[in-house]
Scaffold this motif. Structure first.
Motif, PDB file in Angstrom:
ATOM      1  N   VAL A  67       0.862  -1.189  -0.159  1.00 31.26           N
ATOM      2  CA  VAL A  67      -0.052  -0.030  -0.138  1.00 31.26           C
ATOM      3  C   VAL A  67       0.939   1.227   0.174  1.00 31.26           C
ATOM      4  CG1 VAL A  67      -1.734   1.281   1.444  1.00 31.26           C
ATOM      5  CG2 VAL A  67      -1.831  -1.125   0.909  1.00 31.26           C
ATOM      6  N   PHE A  68       2.006   1.220   0.857  1.00 29.05           N
ATOM      7  CA  PHE A  68       2.755   2.665   0.746  1.00 29.05           C
ATOM      8  C   PHE A  68       3.402   2.674  -0.564  1.00 29.05           C
ATOM      9  CE2 PHE A  68       7.232   3.759   0.853  1.00 29.05           C
ATOM     10  CZ  PHE A  68       7.056   5.206   1.188  1.00 29.05           C
ATOM     11  N   ASN A  69       3.932   1.496  -1.385  1.00 28.91           N
ATOM     12  CA  ASN A  69       4.464   1.691  -2.633  1.00 28.91           C
ATOM     13  C   ASN A  69       3.335   2.119  -3.569  1.00 28.91           C
ATOM     14  OD1 ASN A  69       6.804   0.563  -1.752  1.00 28.91           O
ATOM     15  ND2 ASN A  69       6.345  -1.335  -2.294  1.00 28.91           N
ATOM     16  N   LEU A  70       2.183   1.897  -3.434  1.00 26.27           N
ATOM     17  CA  LEU A  70       0.992   2.579  -4.394  1.00 26.27           C
ATOM     18  C   LEU A  70       0.968   4.050  -4.224  1.00 26.27           C
ATOM     19  CD1 LEU A  70      -1.474  -0.457  -4.191  1.00 26.27           C
ATOM     20  CD2 LEU A  70      -0.209   0.209  -6.100  1.00 26.27           C
ATOM     21  N   LEU A  71       0.783   4.276  -2.838  1.00 31.54           N
ATOM     22  CA  LEU A  71       0.654   5.828  -2.535  1.00 31.54           C
ATOM     23  C   LEU A  71       1.761   6.652  -2.797  1.00 31.54           C
ATOM     24  CD1 LEU A  71      -1.052   5.200   0.991  1.00 31.54           C
ATOM     25  CD2 LEU A  71      -2.133   5.813  -1.054  1.00 31.54           C
ATOM     26  N   ASN A  72       3.123   5.994  -2.592  1.00 34.76           N
ATOM     27  CA  ASN A  72       4.207   6.793  -2.974  1.00 34.76           C
ATOM     28  C   ASN A  72       4.413   7.033  -4.455  1.00 34.76           C
ATOM     29  OD1 ASN A  72       6.790   7.828  -1.843  1.00 34.76           O
ATOM     30  ND2 ASN A  72       7.659   6.164  -3.374  1.00 34.76           N
ATOM     31  N   GLU A  73       3.713   6.025  -5.092  1.00 33.11           N
ATOM     32  CA  GLU A  73       3.835   6.167  -6.731  1.00 33.11           C
ATOM     33  C   GLU A  73       3.044   7.277  -7.232  1.00 33.11           C
ATOM     34  OE1 GLU A  73       5.086   5.439 -10.495  1.00 33.11           O
ATOM     35  OE2 GLU A  73       5.817   4.858  -8.743  1.00 33.11           O
ATOM     36  N   LEU A  74       1.809   7.275  -6.408  1.00 32.79           N
ATOM     37  CA  LEU A  74       0.658   8.281  -6.640  1.00 32.79           C
ATOM     38  C   LEU A  74       1.249   9.573  -6.316  1.00 32.79           C
ATOM     39  CD1 LEU A  74      -2.166   9.185  -7.595  1.00 32.79           C
ATOM     40  CD2 LEU A  74      -2.746   8.495  -5.311  1.00 32.79           C
ATOM     41  N   VAL A  75       1.735   9.935  -5.056  1.00 30.95           N
ATOM     42  CA  VAL A  75       1.999  11.391  -4.789  1.00 30.95           C
ATOM     43  C   VAL A  75       3.303  11.853  -5.445  1.00 30.95           C
ATOM     44  CG1 VAL A  75       3.876  10.312  -2.870  1.00 30.95           C
ATOM     45  CG2 VAL A  75       2.177  12.447  -2.493  1.00 30.95           C
ATOM     46  N   THR A  76       4.258  10.921  -5.994  1.00 33.51           N
ATOM     47  CA  THR A  76       5.454  11.356  -6.782  1.00 33.51           C
ATOM     48  C   THR A  76       5.057  11.392  -8.002  1.00 33.51           C
ATOM     49  OG1 THR A  76       6.022   9.046  -6.852  1.00 33.51           O
ATOM     50  CG2 THR A  76       7.041  10.299  -4.982  1.00 33.51           C
ATOM     51  N   TRP A  77       4.059  11.025  -8.636  1.00 35.31           N
ATOM     52  CA  TRP A  77       3.580  11.072 -10.287  1.00 35.31           C
ATOM     53  C   TRP A  77       3.195  12.586 -10.460  1.00 35.31           C
ATOM     54  CZ3 TRP A  77      -1.360  11.481 -12.386  1.00 35.31           C
ATOM     55  CH2 TRP A  77      -1.309  11.226 -13.927  1.00 35.31           C
ATOM     56  N   PRO A  78       3.706  13.155 -11.535  1.00 34.59           N
ATOM     57  CA  PRO A  78       3.357  14.515 -11.575  1.00 34.59           C
ATOM     58  C   PRO A  78       2.248  14.616 -12.450  1.00 34.59           C
ATOM     59  CG  PRO A  78       5.235  13.967 -13.295  1.00 34.59           C
ATOM     60  CD  PRO A  78       5.056  12.776 -12.170  1.00 34.59           C
ATOM     61  N   ARG A  79       1.195  15.615 -12.201  1.00 33.72           N
ATOM     62  CA  ARG A  79       0.186  15.495 -13.031  1.00 33.72           C
ATOM     63  C   ARG A  79       0.527  16.168 -14.378  1.00 33.72           C
ATOM     64  NH1 ARG A  79      -4.793  15.525 -10.455  1.00 33.72           N
ATOM     65  NH2 ARG A  79      -4.728  15.315  -8.302  1.00 33.72           N
ATOM     66  N   PRO A  80      -0.181  15.377 -15.532  1.00 35.25           N
ATOM     67  CA  PRO A  80       0.008  16.189 -16.703  1.00 35.25           C
ATOM     68  C   PRO A  80      -0.682  17.620 -16.969  1.00 35.25           C
ATOM     69  CG  PRO A  80      -1.570  14.329 -16.660  1.00 35.25           C
ATOM     70  CD  PRO A  80      -1.165  14.405 -15.537  1.00 35.25           C
ATOM     71  N   GLU A  81      -0.091  18.281 -17.774  1.00 37.21           N
ATOM     72  CA  GLU A  81      -0.860  19.541 -18.053  1.00 37.21           C
ATOM     73  C   GLU A  81      -2.321  19.331 -18.788  1.00 37.21           C
ATOM     74  OE1 GLU A  81       1.705  22.266 -19.918  1.00 37.21           O
ATOM     75  OE2 GLU A  81       3.085  22.337 -18.462  1.00 37.21           O
ATOM     76  N   GLY A  82      -3.089  20.146 -18.688  1.00 41.57           N
ATOM     77  CA  GLY A  82      -4.454  20.142 -19.340  1.00 41.57           C
ATOM     78  C   GLY A  82      -5.203  19.135 -18.463  1.00 41.57           C
TER      79      GLY A  82
END
Length: 211
Positions: free
Chosen positions: A166-181
């Motif tokens: 679960v931590f790995n999933l959340l860490n991937e989500l929080v570090t993933w940059p949002r695309p523009e648009g």
């Protein structure tokens, strides 16, 4: 070899296994200097890792919040600044006061449940990434959560291995940059309305349409 006054530093070729011997050496050198009259040298201060991500956990179980929060702090090498709330009003107050990057919500909250809170945060704080972590992982809850803006729907972990996953999933989500648009599914909005809206705003863009 480097000599500074009475202090002699010797550097030898070879891989450094850990930073501990070097730190201890620096402390010993500082101590030897401090013992000399007229010399005041402070040992190197312990430097905490920079807090990169602000993460909010919302759950009605204080025991779970404490356990999971401490585990995430360790696994993130203390680069997560973790906030905890046991109710919707506490969570909204934290969101007002801090620039939260990721909010992880339980469904079974008192008064205002996690699904209602999910919708409120999505409208008020569109820049916050959202995840639902619950022991009530039904298909209807999953569908409602994803429709209200959750990017992850996770079964609450019960074992040490589950916690790490679960931590790995959340860490991937929080570090993933949002695309523009923006991307997603438009309902009750036609293509003509989208084009007209962009033309009214005098914006140039590439509009990619699938299905």
């Amino acid at each position: 070899m480097l000599r500074v006054g009475d202090v002699e530093l010797r550097f030898e070729a070879g891989a450094v296994k850990t930073a501990v011997p070097f730190t201890n050496t620096m402390l010993l050198k500082a101590k030897s200097l401090r013992s000399k009259p007229g010399v005041d040298v402070q040992p190197p201060a312990h430097i905490e890792p920079a807090k990169k991500h602000q993460v909010l956990f919302v759950d009605d179980s204080s025991a779970f919040l404490e356990t999971f929060g401490e585990l995430c702090a360790v696994l993130s090498n203390n680069t997560w600044q973790i906030y905890s709330a046991s109710s919707a009003d506490q969570a909204l107050l934290i969101l007002q006061q801090h620039p939260i990057d990721l909010a992880v919500l339980d469904i079974g909250l008192p008064l205002v449940d996690g699904l209602q809170l999910l919708a409120i945060i999505g409208r008020r704080y569109p820049g916050v990434k959202l995840a639902v972590m619950t022991g009530l992982a039904t298909e209807s809850h999953r569908t409602t959560s994803m429709a209200n803006g959750a990017e992850l729907f996770i079964q609450k972990p019960v074992s040490a291995e589950d916690f790490k996953i679960v931590f790995n999933l959340l860490n991937e989500l929080v570090t993933w940059p949002r695309p523009e648009g923006f991307s997603g599914t438009l309902r009750q909005v036609g293509l003509q309305e989208v084009i007209q809206m962009e033309c009214t705003g005098r914006r140039s863009l590439i509009l990619e349409i699938r299905n």
